[in-house]
Design an enzyme around this catalytic site. Structure first.
Site, mmCIF file in Angstrom:
data_model
loop_
_atom_site.group_PDB
_atom_site.id
_atom_site.type_symbol
_atom_site.label_atom_id
_atom_site.label_comp_id
_atom_site.label_asym_id
_atom_site.label_seq_id
_atom_site.Cartn_x
_atom_site.Cartn_y
_atom_site.Cartn_z
ATOM 1 N N ARG A 1 43.099 37.308 36.437
ATOM 2 C CA ARG A 1 43.095 38.574 35.754
ATOM 3 C C ARG A 1 43.131 39.747 36.730
ATOM 4 O O ARG A 1 43.389 40.871 36.366
ATOM 5 C CB ARG A 1 41.824 38.667 34.882
ATOM 6 C CG ARG A 1 41.897 37.789 33.655
ATOM 7 C CD ARG A 1 40.553 37.751 32.931
ATOM 8 N NE ARG A 1 39.875 36.506 33.272
ATOM 9 C CZ ARG A 1 38.675 36.210 32.808
ATOM 10 N NH1 ARG A 1 37.999 37.048 32.057
ATOM 11 N NH2 ARG A 1 38.121 35.049 33.105
ATOM 12 N N GLY A 2 42.866 39.458 37.997
ATOM 13 C CA GLY A 2 42.644 40.513 38.985
ATOM 14 C C GLY A 2 43.782 41.491 39.218
ATOM 15 O O GLY A 2 43.560 42.599 39.694
ATOM 16 N N GLU B 1 49.748 39.802 43.220
ATOM 17 C CA GLU B 1 48.398 39.243 43.357
ATOM 18 C C GLU B 1 47.431 40.348 43.783
ATOM 19 O O GLU B 1 47.828 41.298 44.464
ATOM 20 C CB GLU B 1 48.455 38.085 44.382
ATOM 21 C CG GLU B 1 47.136 37.503 44.837
ATOM 22 C CD GLU B 1 46.356 36.762 43.770
ATOM 23 O OE1 GLU B 1 46.193 37.320 42.669
ATOM 24 O OE2 GLU B 1 45.868 35.657 44.047
ATOM 25 N N ASP B 2 46.166 40.210 43.416
ATOM 26 C CA ASP B 2 45.176 41.213 43.837
ATOM 27 C C ASP B 2 44.772 41.037 45.301
ATOM 28 O O ASP B 2 44.873 41.959 46.096
ATOM 29 C CB ASP B 2 43.945 41.202 42.901
ATOM 30 C CG ASP B 2 43.243 39.847 42.801
ATOM 31 O OD1 ASP B 2 43.769 38.846 43.333
ATOM 32 O OD2 ASP B 2 42.166 39.773 42.183
ATOM 33 N N ASP C 1 43.064 35.637 50.015
ATOM 34 C CA ASP C 1 41.807 35.321 50.695
ATOM 35 C C ASP C 1 42.034 34.047 51.522
ATOM 36 O O ASP C 1 42.628 34.118 52.594
ATOM 37 C CB ASP C 1 40.734 35.169 49.611
ATOM 38 C CG ASP C 1 39.328 35.068 50.133
ATOM 39 O OD1 ASP C 1 38.963 35.825 51.037
ATOM 40 O OD2 ASP C 1 38.563 34.232 49.620
ATOM 41 N N LYS D 1 42.898 39.567 53.231
ATOM 42 C CA LYS D 1 41.755 39.315 54.124
ATOM 43 C C LYS D 1 42.184 38.207 55.085
ATOM 44 O O LYS D 1 41.846 37.033 54.872
ATOM 45 C CB LYS D 1 40.549 38.835 53.307
ATOM 46 C CG LYS D 1 39.933 39.869 52.405
ATOM 47 C CD LYS D 1 38.533 39.408 51.998
ATOM 48 C CE LYS D 1 38.392 39.275 50.524
ATOM 49 N NZ LYS D 1 37.075 38.786 50.085
ATOM 50 N N PHE E 1 33.270 41.318 50.365
ATOM 51 C CA PHE E 1 33.526 41.019 48.954
ATOM 52 C C PHE E 1 33.777 42.347 48.246
ATOM 53 O O PHE E 1 32.940 43.239 48.285
ATOM 54 C CB PHE E 1 32.358 40.258 48.317
ATOM 55 C CG PHE E 1 32.779 39.600 47.037
ATOM 56 C CD1 PHE E 1 33.425 38.374 47.057
ATOM 57 C CD2 PHE E 1 32.571 40.230 45.815
ATOM 58 C CE1 PHE E 1 33.858 37.776 45.875
ATOM 59 C CE2 PHE E 1 32.991 39.632 44.631
ATOM 60 C CZ PHE E 1 33.629 38.401 44.664
ATOM 61 N N VAL E 2 34.950 42.470 47.634
ATOM 62 C CA VAL E 2 35.346 43.752 47.052
ATOM 63 C C VAL E 2 35.490 43.666 45.530
ATOM 64 O O VAL E 2 35.680 42.584 44.973
ATOM 65 C CB VAL E 2 36.666 44.277 47.676
ATOM 66 C CG1 VAL E 2 36.471 44.596 49.151
ATOM 67 C CG2 VAL E 2 37.809 43.298 47.476
ATOM 68 N N ASP F 1 37.045 41.766 40.087
ATOM 69 C CA ASP F 1 35.683 41.643 39.537
ATOM 70 C C ASP F 1 34.693 40.998 40.485
ATOM 71 O O ASP F 1 35.058 40.317 41.436
ATOM 72 C CB ASP F 1 35.730 40.771 38.278
ATOM 73 C CG ASP F 1 35.904 39.291 38.617
ATOM 74 O OD1 ASP F 1 36.879 38.954 39.320
ATOM 75 O OD2 ASP F 1 35.052 38.481 38.205
ATOM 76 N N ARG G 1 35.594 45.556 37.051
ATOM 77 C CA ARG G 1 37.070 45.623 37.109
ATOM 78 C C ARG G 1 37.566 47.030 36.821
ATOM 79 O O ARG G 1 38.639 47.423 37.226
ATOM 80 C CB ARG G 1 37.702 44.685 36.067
ATOM 81 C CG ARG G 1 37.547 43.214 36.371
ATOM 82 C CD ARG G 1 38.468 42.405 35.458
ATOM 83 N NE ARG G 1 38.086 41.004 35.386
ATOM 84 C CZ ARG G 1 38.525 40.060 36.212
ATOM 85 N NH1 ARG G 1 39.339 40.349 37.186
ATOM 86 N NH2 ARG G 1 38.135 38.804 36.053
HETATM 87 P P1 IMP Z 1 42.340 32.480 47.536
HETATM 88 O O1 IMP Z 1 42.917 31.327 46.780
HETATM 89 O O2 IMP Z 1 41.139 32.062 48.353
HETATM 90 O O3 IMP Z 1 43.352 33.221 48.369
HETATM 91 O O4 IMP Z 1 41.694 33.430 46.478
HETATM 92 C C1 IMP Z 1 42.334 34.421 45.832
HETATM 93 C C2 IMP Z 1 41.535 34.874 44.643
HETATM 94 O O5 IMP Z 1 40.124 34.869 44.897
HETATM 95 C C3 IMP Z 1 41.871 36.319 44.325
HETATM 96 O O6 IMP Z 1 42.969 36.395 43.472
HETATM 97 C C4 IMP Z 1 40.601 36.803 43.687
HETATM 98 O O7 IMP Z 1 40.615 36.498 42.314
HETATM 99 C C5 IMP Z 1 39.504 35.999 44.342
HETATM 100 N N1 IMP Z 1 38.882 36.805 45.413
HETATM 101 C C6 IMP Z 1 39.071 36.680 46.747
HETATM 102 N N2 IMP Z 1 38.349 37.593 47.419
HETATM 103 C C7 IMP Z 1 37.686 38.321 46.478
HETATM 104 C C8 IMP Z 1 36.809 39.460 46.546
HETATM 105 O O8 IMP Z 1 36.472 40.009 47.619
HETATM 106 N N3 IMP Z 1 36.363 39.936 45.357
HETATM 107 C C9 IMP Z 1 36.712 39.394 44.157
HETATM 108 N N4 IMP Z 1 37.542 38.343 44.055
HETATM 109 C C10 IMP Z 1 38.031 37.813 45.204
#
Ligand code: IMP
Length: 181
Positions: free
Chosen positions: A45-46, A101-102, A105, A133, A154-155, A161, A167
């Site tokens: 949803r981000g 994508e938001d 990570d 990140k 953590f943002v 969210d 959000r």
């Molecule tokens: P990844 O698969 O580890 O790259 O994770 C990506 C997803 O993790 C993002 O689309 C977010 O939904 C969530 N996420 C990663 N970092 C944060 C954060 O700092 N705050 C909130 N959600 C996060």
């Protein structure tokens, strides 16, 4: 008794986000110039606020679709296993696609989603992520366009969210935990 709560410190202002979204949209518009239609895929949803602002700045015919992949759930831990909770409604075969994508990570979510969409044979597939990140990366994944590169914090806000809250903040803030006595 101590109670754990948190405060939010602003990291990226609404104004800075709006200016960067305009830049990204300009580059995306130039990249796909001449396309019949661009399929913009928001990851729920981000990305819902980011995609809403971004598509309004893109000067091309667009179709908007959404895909939901499981990520953190309600915790702050990333999971290596990515599941598709909601698939696209439309087709991507032979079409120009932009995944929005938001945050990138660990990179697991995007690498899984892009591999899935590429297996459907799009003409072109690129990724636009609002935040990156890089220090958290566990798989080789880089978005074509990135809004802001941020440290390992953590943002929340602008669609992102913490346990399904915050959000609706118009800016990106970092979560700071406090101990109340
Ligand atoms: P990844 O698969 O580890 O790259 O994770 C990506 C997803 O993790 C993002 O689309 C977010 O939904 C969530 N996420 C990663 N970092 C944060 C954060 O700092 N705050 C909130 N959600 C996060």
């Amino acid at each position: 008794m101590t109670k754990r709560s948190y405060e939010i410190d602003q990291m990226i202002s609404a104004k800075a986000i709006a200016a960067r979204v305009e830049d990204l949209a300009r580059e995306i518009t130039a990249h796909y110039e001449g396309t019949e239609k661009l399929v913009v895929v928001g990851l729920l949803r981000g990305s819902f606020i980011f995609i809403a602002d971004l598509v309004r700045e893109i000067g091309l015919p667009v179709e908007v679709d959404f895909l939901e992949a499981s990520s953190y759930g309600d915790a702050m831990q990333s999971s290596r296993e990515v599941r598709i909770l909601k698939d696209l409604r439309g087709e991507v075969a032979g079409r120009d696609v932009l995944v929005v994508e938001d945050i990138v990570d660990t990179g697991f979510t995007l690498s899984h989603v892009t591999a899935l969409l590429r297996s459907r044979g799009p003409k072109r597939l690129e990724v636009c992520a609002l935040l990156d990140k890089p220090s958290r990366r566990e798989v080789d994944m880089k978005a074509t366009w990135t809004g802001f590169t941020i440290p390992d914090e953590f943002v929340v806000g602008y669609g992102i969210d913490f346990a399904q809250s915050n959000r609706n903040l118009p800016y990106i803030g970092k979560v700071r935990f406090t101990e109340d006595t």
